[in-house]
Design a protein around this motif. Structure first.
Motif, PDB file in Angstrom:
ATOM      1  N   MET A   1       0.962  -1.146   0.406  1.00 38.45           N
ATOM      2  CA  MET A   1       0.132   0.100  -0.062  1.00 38.45           C
ATOM      3  C   MET A   1       1.071   1.623  -0.185  1.00 38.45           C
ATOM      4  N   VAL A   2       0.524   2.085  -0.618  1.00 39.52           N
ATOM      5  CA  VAL A   2       0.744   3.259  -1.228  1.00 39.52           C
ATOM      6  C   VAL A   2       0.483   4.524  -0.250  1.00 39.52           C
ATOM      7  N   ASP A   3       1.357   5.518   0.477  1.00 41.64           N
ATOM      8  CA  ASP A   3       0.291   6.330   1.464  1.00 41.64           C
ATOM      9  C   ASP A   3       0.769   7.845   0.177  1.00 41.64           C
ATOM     10  N   GLN A   4       0.239   8.942   0.524  1.00 41.50           N
ATOM     11  CA  GLN A   4       0.698  10.038   0.408  1.00 41.50           C
ATOM     12  C   GLN A   4       1.697  10.812   0.452  1.00 41.50           C
ATOM     13  N   GLN A   5       2.789  10.082   1.259  1.00 44.60           N
ATOM     14  CA  GLN A   5       4.166  10.895   2.263  1.00 44.60           C
ATOM     15  C   GLN A   5       4.762   9.998   0.935  1.00 44.60           C
ATOM     16  N   THR A   6       4.493   9.034   0.782  1.00 37.05           N
ATOM     17  CA  THR A   6       5.717   8.272  -0.072  1.00 37.05           C
ATOM     18  C   THR A   6       6.084   8.730  -1.543  1.00 37.05           C
ATOM     19  N   PRO A   7       7.761   9.012  -1.532  1.00 33.80           N
ATOM     20  CA  PRO A   7       8.004   9.645  -2.844  1.00 33.80           C
ATOM     21  C   PRO A   7       8.047   8.976  -3.795  1.00 33.80           C
ATOM     22  N   VAL A   8       8.325   9.588  -5.108  1.00 33.25           N
ATOM     23  CA  VAL A   8       7.634   8.555  -6.592  1.00 33.25           C
ATOM     24  C   VAL A   8       8.706   7.817  -6.853  1.00 33.25           C
ATOM     25  N   TRP A   9      10.137   7.904  -6.097  1.00 32.13           N
ATOM     26  CA  TRP A   9      11.381   7.104  -6.730  1.00 32.13           C
ATOM     27  C   TRP A   9      11.207   5.788  -5.089  1.00 32.13           C
ATOM     28  N   GLU A  10      10.256   5.617  -4.321  1.00 39.87           N
ATOM     29  CA  GLU A  10      10.315   4.596  -3.575  1.00 39.87           C
ATOM     30  C   GLU A  10       9.256   3.485  -4.109  1.00 39.87           C
ATOM     31  N   THR A  11       7.966   4.294  -4.977  1.00 39.44           N
ATOM     32  CA  THR A  11       6.734   2.674  -5.220  1.00 39.44           C
ATOM     33  C   THR A  11       8.126   2.705  -6.544  1.00 39.44           C
ATOM     34  N   ALA A  12       8.687   3.882  -6.957  1.00 38.13           N
ATOM     35  CA  ALA A  12       9.337   3.556  -7.849  1.00 38.13           C
ATOM     36  C   ALA A  12      10.674   1.279  -7.968  1.00 38.13           C
ATOM     37  N   LEU A  13      11.043   1.728  -6.836  1.00 36.89           N
ATOM     38  CA  LEU A  13      12.108   1.345  -6.056  1.00 36.89           C
ATOM     39  C   LEU A  13      11.113  -0.243  -5.868  1.00 36.89           C
ATOM     40  N   VAL A  14      10.249  -0.188  -5.134  1.00 34.81           N
ATOM     41  CA  VAL A  14       8.818  -1.504  -5.012  1.00 34.81           C
ATOM     42  C   VAL A  14       9.407  -2.232  -6.042  1.00 34.81           C
ATOM     43  N   LYS A  15       8.638  -1.488  -6.977  1.00 36.64           N
ATOM     44  CA  LYS A  15       8.325  -2.408  -8.684  1.00 36.64           C
ATOM     45  C   LYS A  15       9.245  -3.020  -9.252  1.00 36.64           C
ATOM     46  N   THR A  16      10.663  -1.594  -8.946  1.00 33.41           N
ATOM     47  CA  THR A  16      11.758  -2.346 -10.160  1.00 33.41           C
ATOM     48  C   THR A  16      12.124  -3.638  -8.625  1.00 33.41           C
ATOM     49  N   PHE A  17      12.307  -3.414  -7.745  1.00 32.37           N
ATOM     50  CA  PHE A  17      12.228  -4.567  -6.499  1.00 32.37           C
ATOM     51  C   PHE A  17      11.765  -5.980  -7.410  1.00 32.37           C
ATOM     52  N   GLY A  18      10.392  -6.041  -6.608  1.00 42.77           N
ATOM     53  CA  GLY A  18       9.557  -6.925  -7.476  1.00 42.77           C
ATOM     54  C   GLY A  18       9.968  -7.480  -8.654  1.00 42.77           C
ATOM     55  N   VAL A  19      10.136  -6.679  -9.754  1.00 41.82           N
ATOM     56  CA  VAL A  19      10.416  -6.750 -11.366  1.00 41.82           C
ATOM     57  C   VAL A  19      11.657  -7.950 -11.410  1.00 41.82           C
ATOM     58  N   HIS A  20      12.473  -7.777 -11.067  1.00 43.02           N
ATOM     59  CA  HIS A  20      13.927  -8.012 -10.530  1.00 43.02           C
ATOM     60  C   HIS A  20      14.212  -9.928 -10.183  1.00 43.02           C
ATOM     61  N   ARG A  46      19.042   1.815   0.641  1.00 46.59           N
ATOM     62  CA  ARG A  46      19.484   1.414   1.669  1.00 46.59           C
ATOM     63  C   ARG A  46      18.189   1.894   2.992  1.00 46.59           C
ATOM     64  N   THR A  47      18.712   2.290   3.472  1.00 50.07           N
ATOM     65  CA  THR A  47      17.943   3.272   4.508  1.00 50.07           C
ATOM     66  C   THR A  47      15.763   2.859   4.382  1.00 50.07           C
ATOM     67  N   ALA A  48      15.402   3.026   2.543  1.00 48.43           N
ATOM     68  CA  ALA A  48      14.493   2.961   2.811  1.00 48.43           C
ATOM     69  C   ALA A  48      13.959   0.953   2.280  1.00 48.43           C
ATOM     70  N   MET A  49      15.102   0.829   1.604  1.00 47.01           N
ATOM     71  CA  MET A  49      14.527  -1.108   1.790  1.00 47.01           C
ATOM     72  C   MET A  49      14.819  -1.255   3.222  1.00 47.01           C
ATOM     73  N   ARG A  50      15.804  -0.771   4.201  1.00 49.54           N
ATOM     74  CA  ARG A  50      15.822  -1.251   5.394  1.00 49.54           C
ATOM     75  C   ARG A  50      13.860  -1.307   5.698  1.00 49.54           C
ATOM     76  N   ARG A  51      13.798  -0.180   5.930  1.00 47.78           N
ATOM     77  CA  ARG A  51      12.451   0.122   5.989  1.00 47.78           C
ATOM     78  C   ARG A  51      11.558  -0.308   5.856  1.00 47.78           C
TER      79      ARG A  51
END
Length: 126
Positions: A1-20, A46-51
């Protein structure tokens, strides 16, 4: 789930991580995100992935084993220790085997035979 405070790059991070298939770590993720127009540093990644609890899968080391040192049996005796040094060619040959990693990820095995009298390599196989 993506909240309003999530930066666009973090959403792309989760998507890219899953794609690969969870194989990309911070170095490759940074490159992939930059290709998609997101400029983000490795520490922030690294911080975003850990979180988010994202951890890249670590492949097992693929090193071929030519020796089983855990068998618990006695080693073969070195029968050359009691013998005088060879004085001419073709009296005593010794050999060993090793493996060589290739650039494409495969392995090549190398076996060499050495004449102990002349110290020349008299044969090899790959």
């Amino acid at each position: 789930m993506v909240d309003q405070q999530t930066p666009v790059w973090e959403t792309a991070l989760v998507k890219t991580f899953g794609v690969h298939q969870r194989r990309y770590g911070t170095c490759r993720l940074q490159v992939a995100l930059r290709e998609n127009g997101h400029r983000v540093g490795q520490q922030r990644l690294r911080t975003a992935m850990r979180r988010r609890g994202l951890r890249a899968l670590q492949p097992k080391a693929c090193t071929p084993r030519t020796t089983d040192s855990t068998h618990g049996l006695r080693c073969a005796p070195n029968r050359l220790l009691d013998q005088p040094k060879p004085t001419r060619a073709n009296q005593v040959w010794v050999s060993d085997i090793t493996y060589l990693p290739l650039a494409n990820g495969n392995w090549a095995y190398l076996c060499a035979f050495q004449d102990m009298g002349t110290k020349h390599v008299v044969g090899r196989t790959r």
